[in-house]
Design a protein around this motif. Structure first.
Motif, PDB file in Angstrom:
ATOM      1  N   ILE B 128      83.141  19.200  31.128  1.00 31.69           N
ATOM      2  CA  ILE B 128      83.160  20.615  31.843  1.00 31.69           C
ATOM      3  C   ILE B 128      83.377  20.178  33.463  1.00 31.69           C
ATOM      4  N   LEU B 129      82.784  19.062  33.711  1.00 34.66           N
ATOM      5  CA  LEU B 129      83.140  18.524  35.002  1.00 34.66           C
ATOM      6  C   LEU B 129      84.348  18.472  35.645  1.00 34.66           C
ATOM      7  N   LEU B 130      85.156  17.754  34.425  1.00 37.14           N
ATOM      8  CA  LEU B 130      86.590  17.802  34.682  1.00 37.14           C
ATOM      9  C   LEU B 130      87.339  18.919  34.747  1.00 37.14           C
ATOM     10  N   VAL B 131      86.952  20.023  33.945  1.00 38.77           N
ATOM     11  CA  VAL B 131      87.543  21.217  34.165  1.00 38.77           C
ATOM     12  C   VAL B 131      87.220  21.871  35.525  1.00 38.77           C
ATOM     13  N   ILE B 132      85.945  21.837  35.875  1.00 38.00           N
ATOM     14  CA  ILE B 132      85.824  22.186  37.336  1.00 38.00           C
ATOM     15  C   ILE B 132      86.259  21.570  38.464  1.00 38.00           C
ATOM     16  N   MET B 133      86.372  20.039  38.283  1.00 39.55           N
ATOM     17  CA  MET B 133      87.229  19.422  39.153  1.00 39.55           C
ATOM     18  C   MET B 133      88.575  19.662  39.484  1.00 39.55           C
ATOM     19  N   ILE B 134      89.239  19.736  38.441  1.00 38.22           N
ATOM     20  CA  ILE B 134      90.578  20.258  38.576  1.00 38.22           C
ATOM     21  C   ILE B 134      90.864  21.709  38.657  1.00 38.22           C
ATOM     22  N   SER B 135      90.303  22.649  38.473  1.00 42.79           N
ATOM     23  CA  SER B 135      90.253  24.132  39.142  1.00 42.79           C
ATOM     24  C   SER B 135      89.996  24.055  40.483  1.00 42.79           C
ATOM     25  N   SER B 136      88.850  23.199  40.819  1.00 44.92           N
ATOM     26  CA  SER B 136      88.400  23.254  42.331  1.00 44.92           C
ATOM     27  C   SER B 136      89.558  22.594  43.210  1.00 44.92           C
ATOM     28  N   LEU B 137      90.267  21.598  42.522  1.00 49.23           N
ATOM     29  CA  LEU B 137      91.204  20.839  43.266  1.00 49.23           C
ATOM     30  C   LEU B 137      92.600  21.739  43.653  1.00 49.23           C
ATOM     31  N   ILE B 138      93.041  22.444  42.563  1.00 47.15           N
ATOM     32  CA  ILE B 138      94.018  23.530  42.643  1.00 47.15           C
ATOM     33  C   ILE B 138      93.859  24.383  43.559  1.00 47.15           C
ATOM     34  N   LEU B 139      92.732  25.157  43.511  1.00 49.80           N
ATOM     35  CA  LEU B 139      92.312  26.137  44.353  1.00 49.80           C
ATOM     36  C   LEU B 139      92.258  25.727  45.769  1.00 49.80           C
ATOM     37  N   GLY B 140      91.585  24.578  45.968  1.00 49.06           N
ATOM     38  CA  GLY B 140      91.294  23.853  47.180  1.00 49.06           C
ATOM     39  C   GLY B 140      92.634  23.613  48.024  1.00 49.06           C
ATOM     40  N   ILE B 141      93.674  23.004  47.305  1.00 48.30           N
ATOM     41  CA  ILE B 141      94.847  22.763  47.844  1.00 48.30           C
ATOM     42  C   ILE B 141      95.696  23.970  48.066  1.00 48.30           C
ATOM     43  N   ILE B 142      95.611  25.127  47.531  1.00 47.68           N
ATOM     44  CA  ILE B 142      96.286  26.216  47.703  1.00 47.68           C
ATOM     45  C   ILE B 142      95.807  26.833  48.951  1.00 47.68           C
ATOM     46  N   HIS B 143      94.334  26.900  49.021  1.00 47.90           N
ATOM     47  CA  HIS B 143      93.686  27.666  50.015  1.00 47.90           C
ATOM     48  C   HIS B 143      93.471  26.985  51.405  1.00 47.90           C
ATOM     49  N   THR B 144      93.487  25.594  51.345  1.00 50.19           N
ATOM     50  CA  THR B 144      93.197  24.884  52.619  1.00 50.19           C
ATOM     51  C   THR B 144      94.342  24.720  53.377  1.00 50.19           C
ATOM     52  N   ASP B 145      94.421  24.914  54.882  1.00 51.19           N
ATOM     53  CA  ASP B 145      95.606  24.707  55.506  1.00 51.19           C
ATOM     54  C   ASP B 145      95.940  23.335  55.839  1.00 51.19           C
ATOM     55  N   GLU B 146      94.852  22.650  56.213  1.00 45.86           N
ATOM     56  CA  GLU B 146      94.885  21.172  56.612  1.00 45.86           C
ATOM     57  C   GLU B 146      94.140  20.241  56.024  1.00 45.86           C
ATOM     58  N   ILE B 147      94.557  19.591  55.016  1.00 45.60           N
ATOM     59  CA  ILE B 147      93.649  18.689  54.236  1.00 45.60           C
ATOM     60  C   ILE B 147      93.576  17.263  54.825  1.00 45.60           C
ATOM     61  N   THR B 148      92.348  17.135  55.104  1.00 43.26           N
ATOM     62  CA  THR B 148      92.082  15.458  55.637  1.00 43.26           C
ATOM     63  C   THR B 148      91.221  14.789  54.634  1.00 43.26           C
ATOM     64  N   VAL B 149      91.257  13.554  54.652  1.00 44.46           N
ATOM     65  CA  VAL B 149      90.467  12.480  53.582  1.00 44.46           C
ATOM     66  C   VAL B 149      88.873  12.952  53.974  1.00 44.46           C
ATOM     67  N   GLN B 150      88.685  13.382  54.976  1.00 45.72           N
ATOM     68  CA  GLN B 150      87.306  13.487  55.352  1.00 45.72           C
ATOM     69  C   GLN B 150      86.816  14.970  55.035  1.00 45.72           C
ATOM     70  N   SER B 151      87.848  15.951  54.957  1.00 43.00           N
ATOM     71  CA  SER B 151      87.106  17.118  54.687  1.00 43.00           C
ATOM     72  C   SER B 151      87.382  17.142  52.879  1.00 43.00           C
ATOM     73  N   PHE B 152      88.219  16.251  52.650  1.00 41.81           N
ATOM     74  CA  PHE B 152      88.278  16.420  51.024  1.00 41.81           C
ATOM     75  C   PHE B 152      87.324  15.889  50.231  1.00 41.81           C
ATOM     76  N   PHE B 153      86.706  14.488  50.681  1.00 40.71           N
ATOM     77  CA  PHE B 153      85.599  13.968  50.092  1.00 40.71           C
ATOM     78  C   PHE B 153      84.183  14.454  50.648  1.00 40.71           C
ATOM     79  N   HIS B 154      84.009  15.069  51.769  1.00 41.65           N
ATOM     80  CA  HIS B 154      83.015  15.433  52.387  1.00 41.65           C
ATOM     81  C   HIS B 154      82.306  16.382  51.197  1.00 41.65           C
ATOM     82  N   LYS B 155      80.999  16.394  50.753  1.00 35.76           N
ATOM     83  CA  LYS B 155      80.519  17.338  49.680  1.00 35.76           C
ATOM     84  C   LYS B 155      81.251  17.254  48.296  1.00 35.76           C
ATOM     85  N   PHE B 156      81.824  16.147  48.081  1.00 33.29           N
ATOM     86  CA  PHE B 156      82.296  15.417  46.978  1.00 33.29           C
ATOM     87  C   PHE B 156      81.051  15.303  45.630  1.00 33.29           C
TER      88      PHE B 156
END
Lengths: 301, 276
Positions: B128-156
């Motif tokens: 379940i974690l994996l499904v959530i992680m992958i769907s979040s990843l996809i949605l995040g990449i689509i919706h975030t204009d500028e991805i930095t390492v910091q913004s990616f892992f913060h709240k991971f």
């Protein structure tokens, strides 16, 4: 204890409230025989099996399998068939057997052969839920045979089956025994134990009444009805014969119980030689069930 | 270990009910996740009509908040109940088919039997974690204009928190199933406790002096579900003055692990003692 001891049970006792289901029972099973555990319903057969398989905790007594306490490794060498077969209904026969092979660390390669043995190979891909009771019971036997067990335990395996199903199961049990697998069969049917088993333990109220070879314990003394023109003399003449065990009076007839193997013809010749004219001579077969009930009744007193 | 996993897999591989419930869960979960932003912004538009100033739209799916937002959505009581009910069905099946007994007669120890179910819930939580992680990843990449390492892992860390939360919940459902052994009754007791009894108790405990953190905070399910609390969807809620969670609180994690171990111990203990 001999090297070939499969199971030894010493003085197991189990109480359910006020009822003593199994009362100081001891058993010893040796390799290669077919043992019957015979008794009416409620005599403690299933409880006994439950205890020796560690499903029910005994209040007293000990038991050993292959000379050791029951471990999960030992369990893999014990095939068990219960009255109601227990499988995953949504899995097919072959999937159920594969699962059991995984549990027993057995090779799945023998499964097809086992399915053929119990005559279910053609239905191996049908879901268990679609099976008839007879098929379910045969699948249980196939499952119990996975991993080459040394002993197979069957609890009332023919209950609820039609005559064909009953005969299939009995033939299978004998066939399995010829592979050198020891059998322990619990049954309330005397006839079944007689037909299938070499040894028998008779249980009543959780107590052992008799045990020994089926021939000895359940030996049926056929009685011979005799009457003659001079009944008074007949009795004393019969009692003189060393092949006669008992002479009983029943109405106007004498009932003679002879030693096993002494033919009726010889008895007749003996009486003629003593100058007795026989007016009635008939062999009376005692029914097995009646004999069994007699055994139980005798013990009640 | 591998053997026990293989056994569980053989049991569920072709079990239609399992795949039906788990598919329903994922359909429900994923469509909920996809629609969340839309619904939220529709609500904001509605509020804006009566507001003296225009309320800003929220962005549900930008890193790093997405990890928090989606794990929060996935831990709503009505959502988490799906996998829990599934676990109850799988365990109670063993008792009603009496295959638990047959498994043990065939050479699983009682401990093995319990362990196989613990492996099952661990793998399920992970899946379940994996499904959530992958769907979040996809949605995040689509919706975030500028991805930095910091913004990616913060709240991971919320993903880790979510895993512990799911595991605690599933071990609790395992506990109910092993104690009660009947499917219908277990589901009823579980649902009643999780959806009705605990929330009401927690509410009652809060009433006397309106404290947010009473002893109810530490009830097993409440504690587990509080590992991931209301997300900071937007500055909107902050402006209204709500206290919001920024991190996973380690005290909650430890308490949840404690509960999980306690339930495991009780399951092992009861399996050793009871007839099978």
């Amino acid at each position: 204890m001999s090297l070939t001891s499969i199971l030894s049970v010493e003085g197991i006792t189990k109480r359910f409230g006020k009822i003593t289901a199994v009362d100081n029972l001891s058993l010893n099973l040796e390799q290669g025989y077919i043992y019957g555990l015979l008794g009416p319903n409620g005599s403690g057969k299933t409880t006994t099996l439950g205890i020796i398989l560690d499903m029910i905790r005994a209040d007293a007594g000990r038991y050993q399998w292959f000379g050791q306490p029951l471990t999960k490794e030992a369990r893999k060498k014990i095939g068990v068939v219960f009255e109601t077969p227990q499988f995953y209904p949504y899995l097919t026969a072959i999937q159920n057997l594969r699962l059991i092979a995984t549990i027993k660390d057995a090779s799945p390669e023998t499964l097809d052969e086992l399915l053929r043995l119990v005559n279910l190979f053609d239905r191996r891909n049908s879901k268990f839920i679609t099976y008839s009771l007879g098929m379910k019971q045969r699948l249980s036997i196939a499952a119990a045979l996975i991993g080459d067990p040394q002993i197979m335990i069957l609890d009332e395996p023919t209950n609820g089956l039609d005559p064909q199903g009953i005969s299939d199961i009995r033939e299978l049990i004998k066939k399995i025994n010829t592979r050198g697998i020891t059998i322990l069969l619990a049954s309330h049917l005397l006839d079944e134990v007689q037909k299938v088993c070499t040894h028998v333990t008779v249980l009543q109220h959780g107590k052992k009444l008799f045990d020994g070879k089926v021939h000895d314990v359940l030996a049926i003394d056929d009685a011979i009805e005799v009457n003659a023109d001079r009944p008074d003399m007949l009795r004393s003449v019969l009692e003189e014969n060393e092949n006669v065990n008992k002479v009983l009076t029943e109405n106007k007839l004498l009932l003679v119980v002879t030693k096993p193997g002494y033919p009726v013809r010889s008895l007749h010749e003996y009486l003629i030689s003593k100058g007795i004219i026989v007016t009635h001579l008939a062999v009376r077969k005692r029914s097995l069930e009646k004999h069994f009930l007699d055994l139980l009744k005798k013990e009640e007193k | 270990m591998r053997k026990l996993l293989k056994i569980e897999w053989q049991k569920i591989k072709t079990y239609k009910t399992f795949w039906l419930v788990i598919s329903l869960y994922f359909v429900f979960l994923l469509s909920g996740i996809m629609l969340a932003e839309l619904i939220f912004n529709a609500m904001i538009d509605d509020l804006s009509k009566n507001s003296p100033f225009p309320l800003p739209h929220v962005s549900f799916y930008t890193f790093p908040d997405i990890w928090h937002n989606i794990t929060y959505f996935a831990s709503i009581r009505f959502v988490v109940i799906f996998p829990a009910v599934l676990v109850i069905i799988l365990v109670c099946n063993e008792f009603s088919f009496k295959t638990s007994r047959q498994n043990i007669l065939n050479g699983l120890s009682r401990t093995d039997f319990v362990t196989s179910k613990l492996i099952l819930v661990t793998v399920l939580s992970f899946f379940i974690l994996l499904v959530i992680m992958i769907s979040s990843l996809i949605l995040g990449i689509i919706h975030t204009d500028e991805i930095t390492v910091q913004s990616f892992f913060h709240k991971f860390e919320f993903l880790g928190g979510f895993f512990i939360q799911m595991l605690t919940l599933l071990v609790f459902s395992l506990f109910i199933a092993f104690m009660i052994r009947s499917t219908a009754l277990s589901i009823a007791v579980f649902t009643f406790y999780v959806i009705i009894m605990e929330p009401i108790l927690v509410m009652i405990l809060k009433i006397p002096n309106f404290q947010p953190n009473t002893v109810g905070r530490y009830f097993p399910i409440n504690n587990a579900l509080n590992i991931v609390e209301y997300p900071s969807v937007t500055g909107l809620i902050k402006t209204l003055g709500f206290r919001l969670q920024e991190n996973v609180v380690f005290q909650d994690i430890f308490l949840s692990i404690g509960y999980t171990l306690l339930f495991c111990f009780l399951i092992y203990f009861s399996m050793r003692k009871r007839d099978i």
